[in-house]
Scaffold this active site. Structure first.
Site, PDB file in Angstrom:
ATOM      1  N   ARG A   1       1.869   0.769  -6.866  1.00  0.00           N
ATOM      2  CA  ARG A   1       1.462   1.241  -5.551  1.00  0.00           C
ATOM      3  C   ARG A   1      -0.029   1.557  -5.566  1.00  0.00           C
ATOM      4  O   ARG A   1      -0.572   2.017  -6.569  1.00  0.00           O
ATOM      5  CB  ARG A   1       2.259   2.494  -5.144  1.00  0.00           C
TER       6      ARG A   1
ATOM      7  N   HIS B   1      -0.246  -7.781  -1.902  1.00  0.00           N
ATOM      8  CA  HIS B   1       1.068  -7.169  -2.151  1.00  0.00           C
ATOM      9  C   HIS B   1       2.164  -8.238  -2.225  1.00  0.00           C
ATOM     10  O   HIS B   1       3.172  -8.172  -1.518  1.00  0.00           O
ATOM     11  CB  HIS B   1       1.391  -6.132  -1.072  1.00  0.00           C
TER      12      HIS B   1
END
Length: 312
Positions: A227, A275
């Site tokens: 993250r 991502h």
């Protein structure tokens, strides 16, 4: 059996049809605002509070490896999900294989010094460089969960020295394990490549900061697959500019999409992807969810349940 489904970007109709085929006895519907009809299971990603609040569900499935989007909302809206409702995440469903591909390709990219040769190419400069040696190219995996174990297995094939760090000690063959904050410095001290696969919890936010980066060997590399909130971006940029960190491959960021004005876009020692290191594979996710629901209906023990207190 009633199943409600919500995902802001997935092909909802595909999922509903696939779930109906995999679980013929289930009535599957797309949830919309105002739908308060009963349901047994909820399949969600970034769900609105009203979707889950007050429901007597048998389980909730997060349609990804992380559950931070749900847990963060629970902190502000504890009524969103009853404490008795089990929360599951997709433990693998093809994401492990994707993480392996991503991590191995980038580690080899650095090990063979392709980043340095790219810089030479950009300046039209021809100069062979000394090779790195495997025994001096230790790879450290920060976060030793399901995905971390998959990445470690794939890197073992290439005979790199491996170590991992997590809250509790692991017993992975061929991997040196470190556990707890008291062993973090020792873990970092030999990591030529640091691969971040930590869960997103209050304890891990900002963990990759100036203090941590200073404990790495000079010229180390960072690969962030977890993250964006784990990394203090200004501290990373400073470490890159000073040469303490030689290169970074980042798939996740504090703000997504990454703003156009971010210096990460143009930094010569940074490579970014949007991502995509491990995305949910719908067919494999449906198979996992249908199998898990069948086990729950039989009262069997299942894998993938989230410990809400720990955040993973």
């Amino acid at each position: 059996m009633d199943i409600i489904f919500y995902h802001p970007t997935f092909d909802t109709q595909w999922w509903i049809e696939a779930l109906r085929k995999a679980i013929p006895q289930a009535r599957v519907r797309a949830w919309k605002s105002g739908d308060n009809d009963s349901a047994d299971y909820a399949l969600v990603w970034h769900p609105p509070v009203e979707m889950l609040a007050g429901r007597d569900l048998k389980a909730v499935f997060a349609l990804g490896a992380g559950v931070d989007s749900i847990l963060s909302k629970l902190q502000a809206h504890p009524e969103m999900l009853k404490p008795s409702v089990p929360l599951f995440r997709l433990e693998d469903t093809g994401m492990g294989e994707q993480m392996q591909e991503y991590a191995v390709s980038q580690v080899l990219h650095w090990f063979r010094r392709f980043d340095d040769y790219r810089i030479q190419q950009n300046s039209s400069h021809w100069q062979p460089l000394p090779e790195y040696h495997r025994e001096d190219f230790t790879i450290g995996i920060l976060g030793a969960g399901v995905l971390g174990s998959k990445v470690a297995q794939s890197l073992q094939t290439w005979r790199f020295p491996l170590r991992c760090w997590s809250r509790t000690r692991k017993s992975w063959p061929g991997v040196q394990s470190f556990a707890g904050r008291e062993e973090l410095s020792a873990f970092l001290s030999q990591c030529r490549v640091l691969i971040n696969l930590l869960p997103n919890t209050p304890e891990t936010v900002g963990i990759i900061n100036q203090q941590l980066l200073e404990k790495l060997p000079d010229g180390a590399y960072l690969l962030n697959l977890a993250r964006g909130v784990h990394v203090v971006e200004d501290d990373l940029l400073a470490a890159l500019d000073s040469g303490k960190v030689k290169g970074a491959m980042l798939d996740v960021f504090n703000r997504e999409p990454l703003p156009p004005e971010s210096p990460l876009w143009q930094h010569p020692r940074v490579t970014i992807t949007p991502h995509v290191a491990a995305i949910t594979r719908p067919a494999e996710a449906v198979e996992y969810i249908s199998r898990t629901i069948a086990q729950l209906e039989k009262g069997e023990r299942v894998c993938g349940q989230v410990d809400r207190a720990r955040g993973y």
